[in-house]
Design a protein around this motif. Structure first.
Motif, PDB file in Angstrom:
ATOM      1  N   GLN A 142      46.488  41.933  47.958  1.00  0.00           N
ATOM      2  CA  GLN A 142      45.254  42.536  48.452  1.00  0.00           C
ATOM      3  C   GLN A 142      44.718  43.578  47.478  1.00  0.00           C
ATOM      4  O   GLN A 142      43.525  43.623  47.185  1.00  0.00           O
ATOM      5  N   ALA A 143      45.613  44.426  46.967  1.00  0.00           N
ATOM      6  CA  ALA A 143      45.191  45.483  46.056  1.00  0.00           C
ATOM      7  C   ALA A 143      44.638  44.902  44.758  1.00  0.00           C
ATOM      8  O   ALA A 143      43.595  45.336  44.253  1.00  0.00           O
ATOM      9  N   ALA A 146      41.252  43.221  45.494  1.00  0.00           N
ATOM     10  CA  ALA A 146      40.191  44.204  45.725  1.00  0.00           C
ATOM     11  C   ALA A 146      39.699  44.790  44.411  1.00  0.00           C
ATOM     12  O   ALA A 146      38.494  44.981  44.205  1.00  0.00           O
ATOM     13  N   GLU A 147      40.611  45.063  43.509  1.00  0.00           N
ATOM     14  CA  GLU A 147      40.233  45.593  42.199  1.00  0.00           C
ATOM     15  C   GLU A 147      39.424  44.567  41.424  1.00  0.00           C
ATOM     16  O   GLU A 147      38.416  44.897  40.778  1.00  0.00           O
ATOM     17  N   ALA A 148      39.834  43.299  41.494  1.00  0.00           N
ATOM     18  CA  ALA A 148      39.137  42.242  40.766  1.00  0.00           C
ATOM     19  C   ALA A 148      37.742  42.009  41.330  1.00  0.00           C
ATOM     20  O   ALA A 148      36.798  41.737  40.586  1.00  0.00           O
ATOM     21  N   VAL A 149      37.576  42.106  42.670  1.00  0.00           N
ATOM     22  CA  VAL A 149      36.269  41.899  43.287  1.00  0.00           C
ATOM     23  C   VAL A 149      35.258  42.888  42.743  1.00  0.00           C
ATOM     24  O   VAL A 149      34.097  42.553  42.492  1.00  0.00           O
ATOM     25  N   LEU A 194      40.798  36.478  40.258  1.00  0.00           N
ATOM     26  CA  LEU A 194      41.303  37.179  41.440  1.00  0.00           C
ATOM     27  C   LEU A 194      42.827  37.132  41.529  1.00  0.00           C
ATOM     28  O   LEU A 194      43.394  37.466  42.568  1.00  0.00           O
ATOM     29  N   GLY A 195      43.463  36.706  40.469  1.00  0.00           N
ATOM     30  CA  GLY A 195      44.920  36.737  40.430  1.00  0.00           C
ATOM     31  C   GLY A 195      45.590  35.416  40.675  1.00  0.00           C
ATOM     32  O   GLY A 195      46.764  35.359  41.050  1.00  0.00           O
ATOM     33  N   GLN A 201      42.857  31.844  50.382  1.00  0.00           N
ATOM     34  CA  GLN A 201      43.044  33.267  50.100  1.00  0.00           C
ATOM     35  C   GLN A 201      41.728  33.890  49.648  1.00  0.00           C
ATOM     36  O   GLN A 201      41.389  35.009  50.038  1.00  0.00           O
ATOM     37  N   ALA A 202      40.968  33.171  48.825  1.00  0.00           N
ATOM     38  CA  ALA A 202      39.686  33.688  48.345  1.00  0.00           C
ATOM     39  C   ALA A 202      38.728  33.907  49.511  1.00  0.00           C
ATOM     40  O   ALA A 202      37.970  34.891  49.538  1.00  0.00           O
ATOM     41  N   ALA A 203      38.744  32.993  50.486  1.00  0.00           N
ATOM     42  CA  ALA A 203      37.884  33.149  51.664  1.00  0.00           C
ATOM     43  C   ALA A 203      38.255  34.411  52.428  1.00  0.00           C
ATOM     44  O   ALA A 203      37.392  35.144  52.921  1.00  0.00           O
ATOM     45  N   ILE A 204      39.555  34.688  52.517  1.00  0.00           N
ATOM     46  CA  ILE A 204      40.013  35.883  53.207  1.00  0.00           C
ATOM     47  C   ILE A 204      39.618  37.134  52.426  1.00  0.00           C
ATOM     48  O   ILE A 204      39.172  38.136  52.995  1.00  0.00           O
ATOM     49  N   VAL A 205      39.767  37.078  51.104  1.00  0.00           N
ATOM     50  CA  VAL A 205      39.350  38.206  50.263  1.00  0.00           C
ATOM     51  C   VAL A 205      37.861  38.488  50.447  1.00  0.00           C
ATOM     52  O   VAL A 205      37.434  39.640  50.581  1.00  0.00           O
ATOM     53  N   ALA A 206      37.046  37.431  50.458  1.00  0.00           N
ATOM     54  CA  ALA A 206      35.598  37.590  50.640  1.00  0.00           C
ATOM     55  C   ALA A 206      35.285  38.241  51.981  1.00  0.00           C
ATOM     56  O   ALA A 206      34.427  39.125  52.073  1.00  0.00           O
ATOM     57  N   ASP A 207      35.989  37.812  53.020  1.00  0.00           N
ATOM     58  CA  ASP A 207      35.779  38.384  54.351  1.00  0.00           C
ATOM     59  C   ASP A 207      36.132  39.865  54.359  1.00  0.00           C
ATOM     60  O   ASP A 207      35.358  40.700  54.844  1.00  0.00           O
ATOM     61  N   ARG A 208      37.287  40.193  53.804  1.00  0.00           N
ATOM     62  CA  ARG A 208      37.745  41.581  53.816  1.00  0.00           C
ATOM     63  C   ARG A 208      36.891  42.467  52.911  1.00  0.00           C
ATOM     64  O   ARG A 208      36.793  43.668  53.135  1.00  0.00           O
TER      65      ARG A 208
END
Length: 217
Positions: A142-143, A146-149, A194-195, A201-208
Protein backbone atom coordinates in the motif's frame (compact mmCIF):
# COMPACT_ATOMS: atom_id res chain seq x y z
CA UNK A 1 -21.76 -15.38 -27.00
CA UNK A 2 -20.02 -15.31 -23.63
CA UNK A 3 -19.69 -18.89 -22.35
CA UNK A 4 -20.30 -19.06 -18.59
CA UNK A 5 -20.02 -21.89 -16.08
CA UNK A 6 -21.41 -21.80 -12.53
CA UNK A 7 -19.91 -23.88 -9.73
CA UNK A 8 -22.01 -24.05 -6.56
CA UNK A 9 -23.05 -26.87 -4.24
CA UNK A 10 -26.67 -25.63 -4.13
CA UNK A 11 -28.75 -26.72 -7.12
CA UNK A 12 -31.25 -23.92 -6.43
CA UNK A 13 -28.50 -21.30 -6.71
CA UNK A 14 -27.31 -22.78 -10.00
CA UNK A 15 -30.85 -22.81 -11.39
CA UNK A 16 -31.41 -19.22 -10.31
CA UNK A 17 -28.22 -18.04 -11.97
CA UNK A 18 -29.12 -19.95 -15.14
CA UNK A 19 -32.44 -18.08 -15.26
CA UNK A 20 -30.77 -14.70 -14.70
CA UNK A 21 -28.01 -15.24 -17.25
CA UNK A 22 -30.54 -16.61 -19.73
CA UNK A 23 -32.11 -13.15 -19.97
CA UNK A 24 -28.93 -11.73 -21.55
CA UNK A 25 -28.79 -12.17 -25.34
CA UNK A 26 -25.00 -12.35 -25.37
CA UNK A 27 -24.52 -14.81 -22.49
CA UNK A 28 -24.79 -18.61 -22.60
CA UNK A 29 -24.51 -20.76 -19.48
CA UNK A 30 -22.65 -23.80 -20.79
CA UNK A 31 -22.16 -25.74 -17.55
CA UNK A 32 -23.21 -25.90 -13.91
CA UNK A 33 -21.96 -28.31 -11.28
CA UNK A 34 -20.85 -28.75 -7.70
CA UNK A 35 -17.23 -28.56 -6.59
CA UNK A 36 -16.39 -32.26 -6.86
CA UNK A 37 -16.55 -32.32 -10.68
CA UNK A 38 -15.86 -28.63 -11.28
CA UNK A 39 -12.38 -28.60 -12.82
CA UNK A 40 -13.10 -31.29 -15.42
CA UNK A 41 -16.62 -30.01 -16.17
CA UNK A 42 -15.47 -26.42 -16.70
CA UNK A 43 -12.57 -27.47 -18.89
CA UNK A 44 -14.84 -29.59 -21.09
CA UNK A 45 -17.32 -26.73 -21.42
CA UNK A 46 -14.66 -24.29 -22.66
CA UNK A 47 -16.22 -21.61 -20.47
CA UNK A 48 -14.71 -18.14 -20.72
CA UNK A 49 -16.13 -16.96 -17.39
CA UNK A 50 -16.68 -18.97 -14.21
CA UNK A 51 -18.79 -17.94 -11.23
CA UNK A 52 -17.40 -20.02 -8.38
CA UNK A 53 -18.79 -20.48 -4.87
CA UNK A 54 -15.98 -19.77 -2.45
CA UNK A 55 -17.13 -22.25 0.21
CA UNK A 56 -18.58 -25.66 -0.65
CA UNK A 57 -18.88 -28.82 1.50
CA UNK A 58 -17.45 -31.30 -1.01
CA UNK A 59 -14.46 -29.36 -2.41
CA UNK A 60 -13.30 -25.97 -1.19
CA UNK A 61 -13.75 -23.19 -3.75
CA UNK A 62 -10.13 -22.15 -3.39
CA UNK A 63 -9.04 -25.66 -4.39
CA UNK A 64 -11.24 -25.47 -7.50
CA UNK A 65 -9.83 -22.01 -8.25
CA UNK A 66 -6.27 -23.33 -8.20
CA UNK A 67 -7.22 -26.21 -10.47
CA UNK A 68 -8.88 -23.93 -13.00
CA UNK A 69 -6.05 -21.40 -12.91
CA UNK A 70 -3.57 -24.18 -13.71
CA UNK A 71 -5.07 -24.62 -17.20
CA UNK A 72 -3.00 -23.33 -20.16
CA UNK A 73 -5.70 -20.75 -20.94
CA UNK A 74 -7.67 -20.33 -17.71
CA UNK A 75 -11.10 -18.66 -17.70
CA UNK A 76 -11.83 -15.44 -15.86
CA UNK A 77 -13.09 -16.43 -12.42
CA UNK A 78 -15.22 -14.45 -9.97
CA UNK A 79 -15.88 -15.85 -6.53
CA UNK A 80 -19.49 -16.05 -5.31
CA UNK A 81 -20.40 -15.83 -1.64
CA UNK A 82 -23.01 -14.67 0.83
CA UNK A 83 -20.44 -13.16 3.18
CA UNK A 84 -17.33 -11.03 2.98
CA UNK A 85 -14.81 -12.82 5.20
CA UNK A 86 -11.49 -11.13 4.59
CA UNK A 87 -9.38 -14.29 4.73
CA UNK A 88 -11.35 -15.94 1.92
CA UNK A 89 -11.39 -12.83 -0.24
CA UNK A 90 -7.67 -12.25 0.20
CA UNK A 91 -6.79 -15.88 -0.56
CA UNK A 92 -9.02 -15.98 -3.65
CA UNK A 93 -7.58 -12.81 -5.15
CA UNK A 94 -4.02 -13.93 -4.47
CA UNK A 95 -4.79 -17.24 -6.20
CA UNK A 96 -5.79 -15.36 -9.36
CA UNK A 97 -9.53 -14.68 -9.05
CA UNK A 98 -10.67 -11.73 -11.17
CA UNK A 99 -13.19 -10.52 -8.63
CA UNK A 100 -15.70 -11.09 -5.92
CA UNK A 101 -19.52 -11.07 -6.15
CA UNK A 102 -22.17 -11.44 -3.50
CA UNK A 103 -24.81 -14.09 -4.24
CA UNK A 104 -27.60 -11.57 -3.76
CA UNK A 105 -26.21 -9.23 -6.44
CA UNK A 106 -28.81 -7.49 -8.59
CA UNK A 107 -29.45 -9.48 -11.81
CA UNK A 108 -28.37 -6.60 -14.04
CA UNK A 109 -25.23 -6.15 -11.96
CA UNK A 110 -24.45 -9.85 -12.32
CA UNK A 111 -24.82 -9.72 -16.10
CA UNK A 112 -22.65 -6.60 -16.31
CA UNK A 113 -20.05 -8.37 -14.20
CA UNK A 114 -19.99 -11.35 -16.58
CA UNK A 115 -19.48 -9.01 -19.54
CA UNK A 116 -16.69 -7.18 -17.70
CA UNK A 117 -14.93 -10.45 -16.85
CA UNK A 118 -15.21 -11.65 -20.46
CA UNK A 119 -13.63 -8.38 -21.60
CA UNK A 120 -10.63 -8.94 -19.33
CA UNK A 121 -11.75 -6.62 -16.54
CA UNK A 122 -12.17 -7.18 -12.81
CA UNK A 123 -15.24 -7.00 -10.58
CA UNK A 124 -15.45 -6.06 -6.92
CA UNK A 125 -18.98 -6.01 -5.54
CA UNK A 126 -19.74 -2.72 -3.75
CA UNK A 127 -21.36 -4.82 -1.01
CA UNK A 128 -17.88 -5.88 0.04
CA UNK A 129 -16.55 -3.36 2.51
CA UNK A 130 -13.49 -1.31 1.58
CA UNK A 131 -11.86 -2.53 4.77
CA UNK A 132 -12.06 -6.09 3.44
CA UNK A 133 -10.89 -5.08 -0.03
CA UNK A 134 -8.04 -3.09 1.47
CA UNK A 135 -6.86 -6.19 3.32
CA UNK A 136 -5.69 -7.60 0.00
CA UNK A 137 -2.81 -5.12 -0.06
CA UNK A 138 -0.30 -5.47 2.72
CA UNK A 139 1.04 -2.33 4.41
CA UNK A 140 4.28 -2.38 2.44
CA UNK A 141 2.49 -2.72 -0.92
CA UNK A 142 0.00 0.00 0.00
CA UNK A 143 2.76 2.44 0.94
CA UNK A 144 4.76 1.75 -2.22
CA UNK A 145 1.69 2.03 -4.43
CA UNK A 146 0.55 5.28 -2.78
CA UNK A 147 3.96 6.81 -3.41
CA UNK A 148 3.91 5.64 -7.03
CA UNK A 149 0.39 7.03 -7.63
CA UNK A 150 1.60 10.50 -6.70
CA UNK A 151 4.27 10.27 -9.40
CA UNK A 152 1.93 9.18 -12.22
CA UNK A 153 1.37 11.33 -15.29
CA UNK A 154 -2.20 12.55 -15.99
CA UNK A 155 -2.57 9.88 -18.72
CA UNK A 156 -1.39 7.14 -16.36
CA UNK A 157 -3.77 8.35 -13.66
CA UNK A 158 -6.61 8.18 -16.19
CA UNK A 159 -5.70 4.59 -17.09
CA UNK A 160 -5.51 3.67 -13.40
CA UNK A 161 -8.94 5.21 -12.76
CA UNK A 162 -10.41 3.10 -15.58
CA UNK A 163 -8.76 -0.01 -14.15
CA UNK A 164 -10.45 0.97 -10.91
CA UNK A 165 -13.78 0.76 -12.71
CA UNK A 166 -12.89 -2.81 -13.63
CA UNK A 167 -12.56 -2.19 -17.36
CA UNK A 168 -10.63 -4.48 -19.70
CA UNK A 169 -8.11 -3.18 -22.23
CA UNK A 170 -10.59 -2.98 -25.12
CA UNK A 171 -13.06 -1.05 -22.96
CA UNK A 172 -10.33 1.36 -21.81
CA UNK A 173 -9.25 1.81 -25.43
CA UNK A 174 -12.80 2.73 -26.45
CA UNK A 175 -13.17 5.16 -23.54
CA UNK A 176 -9.85 6.89 -24.25
CA UNK A 177 -9.94 6.74 -28.04
CA UNK A 178 -6.74 4.69 -28.25
CA UNK A 179 -5.75 1.46 -29.96
CA UNK A 180 -6.05 -1.65 -27.72
CA UNK A 181 -2.36 -2.38 -28.27
CA UNK A 182 -1.49 1.09 -26.98
CA UNK A 183 -3.65 0.58 -23.91
CA UNK A 184 -2.02 -2.81 -23.29
CA UNK A 185 1.39 -1.09 -23.27
CA UNK A 186 0.09 1.65 -20.94
CA UNK A 187 -1.38 -0.90 -18.52
CA UNK A 188 1.78 -3.02 -18.47
CA UNK A 189 3.93 0.03 -17.80
CA UNK A 190 1.53 1.30 -15.16
CA UNK A 191 1.40 -2.00 -13.26
CA UNK A 192 5.18 -2.10 -13.27
CA UNK A 193 5.38 1.48 -12.04
CA UNK A 194 3.06 0.58 -9.15
CA UNK A 195 5.41 -2.15 -8.01
CA UNK A 196 4.54 -5.06 -10.27
CA UNK A 197 1.01 -5.47 -8.93
CA UNK A 198 -1.81 -7.09 -10.92
CA UNK A 199 -5.00 -5.59 -12.36
CA UNK A 200 -7.16 -6.38 -9.34
CA UNK A 201 -4.62 -4.85 -6.97
CA UNK A 202 -4.47 -1.82 -9.28
CA UNK A 203 -8.26 -1.48 -9.08
CA UNK A 204 -8.01 -1.48 -5.29
CA UNK A 205 -5.19 1.08 -5.37
CA UNK A 206 -7.31 3.32 -7.62
CA UNK A 207 -10.25 3.04 -5.24
CA UNK A 208 -8.16 3.83 -2.18
CA UNK A 209 -6.48 6.74 -3.97
CA UNK A 210 -9.88 8.32 -4.66
CA UNK A 211 -9.65 7.94 -8.44
CA UNK A 212 -12.88 5.97 -8.72
CA UNK A 213 -16.28 7.67 -8.50
CA UNK A 214 -17.70 7.04 -5.05
CA UNK A 215 -14.32 5.98 -3.69
CA UNK A 216 -12.60 7.46 -0.65
CA UNK A 217 -11.22 10.96 -0.91
Amino acid sequence: MIRVAVVDDERLVRSGLRMILGTAPDVEMVADCSGATAVETVRRSAAEVVLLDIRMPDVDGLTVLRGLRAAPEPPAIAMLTTFDAQEYLTAALREGASGFLLKDSDPEQLIRAVRTLAAGGSVLDPGVTRAVIGGYLNAETQAAAAEAVRALTPRESEVLALLGEGLGNAQIAARMGLAPSTVKDHVSALLGKLGGINRVQAAIVADRAGLVAGGPR
